[in-house]
Design a protein around this motif. Structure first.
Motif, PDB file in Angstrom:
ATOM      1  N   ILE A 106       0.860  -1.320   0.113  1.00  0.00           N
ATOM      2  CA  ILE A 106      -0.033  -0.128   0.110  1.00  0.00           C
ATOM      3  C   ILE A 106       0.743   1.239   0.187  1.00  0.00           C
ATOM      4  O   ILE A 106       0.559   2.040  -0.725  1.00  0.00           O
ATOM      5  N   ILE A 107       1.978   1.179   0.973  1.00  0.00           N
ATOM      6  CA  ILE A 107       2.929   2.454   0.788  1.00  0.00           C
ATOM      7  C   ILE A 107       3.453   2.599  -0.508  1.00  0.00           C
ATOM      8  O   ILE A 107       3.432   3.777  -0.962  1.00  0.00           O
ATOM      9  N   ASP A 108       3.826   1.598  -1.202  1.00  0.00           N
ATOM     10  CA  ASP A 108       4.315   1.825  -2.536  1.00  0.00           C
ATOM     11  C   ASP A 108       3.221   2.220  -3.457  1.00  0.00           C
ATOM     12  O   ASP A 108       3.815   3.108  -4.178  1.00  0.00           O
ATOM     13  N   ASP A 109       2.152   1.926  -3.312  1.00  0.00           N
ATOM     14  CA  ASP A 109       1.119   2.331  -4.188  1.00  0.00           C
ATOM     15  C   ASP A 109       0.706   3.631  -4.086  1.00  0.00           C
ATOM     16  O   ASP A 109       0.350   4.496  -5.015  1.00  0.00           O
ATOM     17  N   LEU A 110       0.732   4.179  -2.718  1.00  0.00           N
ATOM     18  CA  LEU A 110       0.828   5.749  -2.512  1.00  0.00           C
ATOM     19  C   LEU A 110       1.811   6.510  -3.152  1.00  0.00           C
ATOM     20  O   LEU A 110       1.462   7.688  -3.037  1.00  0.00           O
ATOM     21  N   ASP A 111       2.883   5.853  -3.338  1.00  0.00           N
ATOM     22  CA  ASP A 111       3.994   6.601  -3.991  1.00  0.00           C
ATOM     23  C   ASP A 111       4.520   7.796  -3.174  1.00  0.00           C
ATOM     24  O   ASP A 111       4.649   8.844  -3.491  1.00  0.00           O
ATOM     25  N   VAL A 112       4.503   7.528  -1.732  1.00  0.00           N
ATOM     26  CA  VAL A 112       5.279   8.458  -0.810  1.00  0.00           C
ATOM     27  C   VAL A 112       6.327   7.780  -0.327  1.00  0.00           C
ATOM     28  O   VAL A 112       6.340   6.669   0.009  1.00  0.00           O
ATOM     29  N   PRO A 113       7.313   8.630   0.291  1.00  0.00           N
ATOM     30  CA  PRO A 113       8.508   7.833   0.980  1.00  0.00           C
ATOM     31  C   PRO A 113       8.193   7.301   2.216  1.00  0.00           C
ATOM     32  O   PRO A 113       8.568   6.311   2.646  1.00  0.00           O
ATOM     33  N   GLN A 114       7.235   8.235   2.951  1.00  0.00           N
ATOM     34  CA  GLN A 114       6.916   7.851   4.544  1.00  0.00           C
ATOM     35  C   GLN A 114       5.470   7.792   4.742  1.00  0.00           C
ATOM     36  O   GLN A 114       4.809   8.696   4.105  1.00  0.00           O
ATOM     37  N   ILE A 115       4.935   7.156   5.771  1.00  0.00           N
ATOM     38  CA  ILE A 115       3.472   7.464   6.072  1.00  0.00           C
ATOM     39  C   ILE A 115       3.758   7.349   7.614  1.00  0.00           C
ATOM     40  O   ILE A 115       4.636   7.055   8.168  1.00  0.00           O
ATOM     41  N   ASN A 116       2.650   7.952   8.076  1.00  0.00           N
ATOM     42  CA  ASN A 116       2.267   7.980   9.581  1.00  0.00           C
ATOM     43  C   ASN A 116       1.502   6.618   9.764  1.00  0.00           C
ATOM     44  O   ASN A 116       0.498   6.357   9.191  1.00  0.00           O
ATOM     45  N   LEU A 117       1.629   5.767  10.878  1.00  0.00           N
ATOM     46  CA  LEU A 117       0.996   4.571  11.067  1.00  0.00           C
ATOM     47  C   LEU A 117       0.175   4.663  12.491  1.00  0.00           C
ATOM     48  O   LEU A 117       0.944   4.782  13.470  1.00  0.00           O
ATOM     49  N   PHE A 118      -1.015   4.194  12.458  1.00  0.00           N
ATOM     50  CA  PHE A 118      -1.764   4.354  13.623  1.00  0.00           C
ATOM     51  C   PHE A 118      -2.302   2.779  13.745  1.00  0.00           C
ATOM     52  O   PHE A 118      -3.049   2.442  12.873  1.00  0.00           O
ATOM     53  N   GLY A 119      -2.031   2.111  14.723  1.00  0.00           N
ATOM     54  CA  GLY A 119      -2.595   0.690  15.081  1.00  0.00           C
ATOM     55  C   GLY A 119      -3.131   0.673  16.099  1.00  0.00           C
ATOM     56  O   GLY A 119      -2.759   0.941  17.493  1.00  0.00           O
ATOM     57  N   PHE A 120      -4.479  -0.005  16.233  1.00  0.00           N
ATOM     58  CA  PHE A 120      -5.242  -0.132  17.648  1.00  0.00           C
ATOM     59  C   PHE A 120      -5.351  -1.796  17.485  1.00  0.00           C
ATOM     60  O   PHE A 120      -5.688  -2.390  16.836  1.00  0.00           O
ATOM     61  N   SER A 121      -5.463  -2.265  18.907  1.00  0.00           N
ATOM     62  CA  SER A 121      -5.402  -3.560  19.310  1.00  0.00           C
ATOM     63  C   SER A 121      -4.692  -4.581  18.365  1.00  0.00           C
ATOM     64  O   SER A 121      -3.487  -4.321  18.116  1.00  0.00           O
ATOM     65  N   TYR A 122      -5.393  -5.605  17.547  1.00  0.00           N
ATOM     66  CA  TYR A 122      -4.740  -6.276  16.471  1.00  0.00           C
ATOM     67  C   TYR A 122      -3.811  -5.523  15.720  1.00  0.00           C
ATOM     68  O   TYR A 122      -2.934  -5.879  15.327  1.00  0.00           O
ATOM     69  N   GLY A 123      -4.384  -4.267  15.393  1.00  0.00           N
ATOM     70  CA  GLY A 123      -3.558  -3.628  14.197  1.00  0.00           C
ATOM     71  C   GLY A 123      -2.372  -3.016  15.046  1.00  0.00           C
ATOM     72  O   GLY A 123      -1.382  -2.512  14.147  1.00  0.00           O
ATOM     73  N   ALA A 124      -2.237  -2.729  16.416  1.00  0.00           N
ATOM     74  CA  ALA A 124      -1.041  -2.259  16.813  1.00  0.00           C
ATOM     75  C   ALA A 124       0.232  -3.210  16.601  1.00  0.00           C
ATOM     76  O   ALA A 124       1.297  -2.812  16.488  1.00  0.00           O
ATOM     77  N   GLY A 125      -0.328  -4.530  16.932  1.00  0.00           N
ATOM     78  CA  GLY A 125       0.674  -5.507  16.372  1.00  0.00           C
ATOM     79  C   GLY A 125       1.279  -5.456  15.146  1.00  0.00           C
ATOM     80  O   GLY A 125       2.442  -5.783  14.950  1.00  0.00           O
ATOM     81  N   LEU A 126       0.306  -5.332  14.027  1.00  0.00           N
ATOM     82  CA  LEU A 126       0.703  -5.406  12.765  1.00  0.00           C
ATOM     83  C   LEU A 126       1.595  -4.083  12.717  1.00  0.00           C
ATOM     84  O   LEU A 126       2.708  -4.044  11.783  1.00  0.00           O
ATOM     85  N   ALA A 127       1.226  -2.886  13.063  1.00  0.00           N
ATOM     86  CA  ALA A 127       1.908  -1.694  12.903  1.00  0.00           C
ATOM     87  C   ALA A 127       3.221  -1.908  13.529  1.00  0.00           C
ATOM     88  O   ALA A 127       4.305  -1.280  12.969  1.00  0.00           O
ATOM     89  N   PHE A 128       3.199  -2.305  14.646  1.00  0.00           N
ATOM     90  CA  PHE A 128       4.726  -2.620  15.378  1.00  0.00           C
ATOM     91  C   PHE A 128       5.573  -3.373  14.372  1.00  0.00           C
ATOM     92  O   PHE A 128       6.748  -3.259  14.193  1.00  0.00           O
ATOM     93  N   ALA A 129       5.200  -4.613  13.823  1.00  0.00           N
ATOM     94  CA  ALA A 129       5.752  -5.401  13.296  1.00  0.00           C
ATOM     95  C   ALA A 129       6.147  -4.765  11.978  1.00  0.00           C
ATOM     96  O   ALA A 129       7.258  -5.176  11.483  1.00  0.00           O
ATOM     97  N   CYS A 130       5.320  -3.736  11.179  1.00  0.00           N
ATOM     98  CA  CYS A 130       5.705  -3.128  10.241  1.00  0.00           C
ATOM     99  C   CYS A 130       6.889  -2.273  10.226  1.00  0.00           C
ATOM    100  O   CYS A 130       7.937  -2.110   9.652  1.00  0.00           O
TER     101      CYS A 130
END
Length: 299
Positions: free
Chosen positions: A87-111
């Protein structure tokens, strides 16, 4: 006025999609929001309302969620991180801010651990850093009910397992949050073809929360009555991230994003634009003696 577009993608043959709300005058990197294992791209109106005015908002039906294809057999964290980086590649931006909640927090941290150069800032809420054996057994029971087709019982058990129902501890909007969460669980159970598989994966294929992280500004926040992983356990997790900031939001449990939605979205908007957090409303700082042990900072 934000422009909304849906972008289909695939990774290793599994189809999924993300939703982009573009802000033409954004003042910070796009914010990607990752939620619970059964939460899709349309569950974050509060973030759209309060963070949307300052940047692009990205939500997704990741593999195994919503309308996306089923995850392949085997460990899923690496696969999900690949989908997110795509998704980040498709956005064509060098960086994003990542907000992860609950299960998504684990994914965000792993990323963030895998491709930290792509993450400008990381906000993690309700981090399931420690799940007890009792909780795992409880959630296996919920997953079994779902597999058996008893969606009503599943929705009740799953909701109660994620909320603080102790009336001695004040949780704002507790009844409203309970009804909303149960209805959402029931809707996912009835309409998501991969709900049971996604739930089992969230339980059994958990990211490693012990490895630490460096080089990414990180905020960890939780409701003061979180019964999934206690705020103290989440502070221990934050201690593995040098310079991380830790905040506790009062009168809320694990579902702080529903019980205090505007406070959470305001906090995210402040953090992602480097605004001061000390003036954020209704926050409880971590006691200084705990900070000295954890090595985290309240800012």
């Amino acid at each position: 006025m934000s422009e909304e577009t849906i972008h289909p993608l695939s990774v290793r043959g599994v189809s999924y999609s993300y939703r982009l709300l573009r802000q033409p005058d954004r003042i910070t990197e796009p914010v990607m929001v990752l939620g619970g294992a059964l939460q899709g791209m349309y569950g974050w109106p509060q973030m759209e309302d309060q963070v949307g005015p300052v940047t692009d908002i990205v939500t997704a039906d990741l593999p195994g969620m919503g309308s996306a294809g089923k995850l392949p057999p085997g460990p899923s964290t690496e696969f999900m991180c690949m989908a997110i980086e795509r998704i980040i590649d498709d956005l064509d931006v060098p960086q994003i801010n990542l907000f992860g909640f609950s299960y998504g927090a684990g994914l965000a941290f792993a990323c963030a651990q895998r491709f930290s150069r792509r993450i400008a800032r990381l906000a993690l809420g309700g981090v399931p850093a420690h799940i007890s054996a009792t909780q795992l057994a409880y959630w296996r029971r919920a997953a079994e009910l779902l597999t058996q087709g008893d969606t009503e019982s599943f929705a009740t058990v799953a909701t109660e397992g994620l909320m603080c129902l102790d009336e001695a501890r004040h949780v704002t909007r507790r009844r409203l949050a309970y009804r909303y969460v149960r209805r959402s669980m029931l809707n996912s159970a009835r309409h998501s073809p991969h709900a049971a598989d996604s739930l089992f994966r969230a339980l059994l294929d958990r990211p490693d929360f012990s490895g630490g992280l460096s080089g990414v500004p990180t905020l960890v926040f939780s409701g003061e009555h979180d019964t999934v992983t206690s705020p103290a356990r989440q502070r221990d997790f934050a201690a593995t991230i040098p310079g991380s900031r830790v905040l506790t939001i009062p009168d809320a449990d694990h579902w702080v994003v529903l019980e205090r939605p505007h406070d959470v979205a305001d906090l995210a908007a402040r953090f992602f634009t480097d605004a001061p957090l000390t003036s954020a409303p209704c926050l409880v700082p971590v006691p200084r003696e705990e900070l000295s042990v954890a090595g985290a900072a309240f800012v």
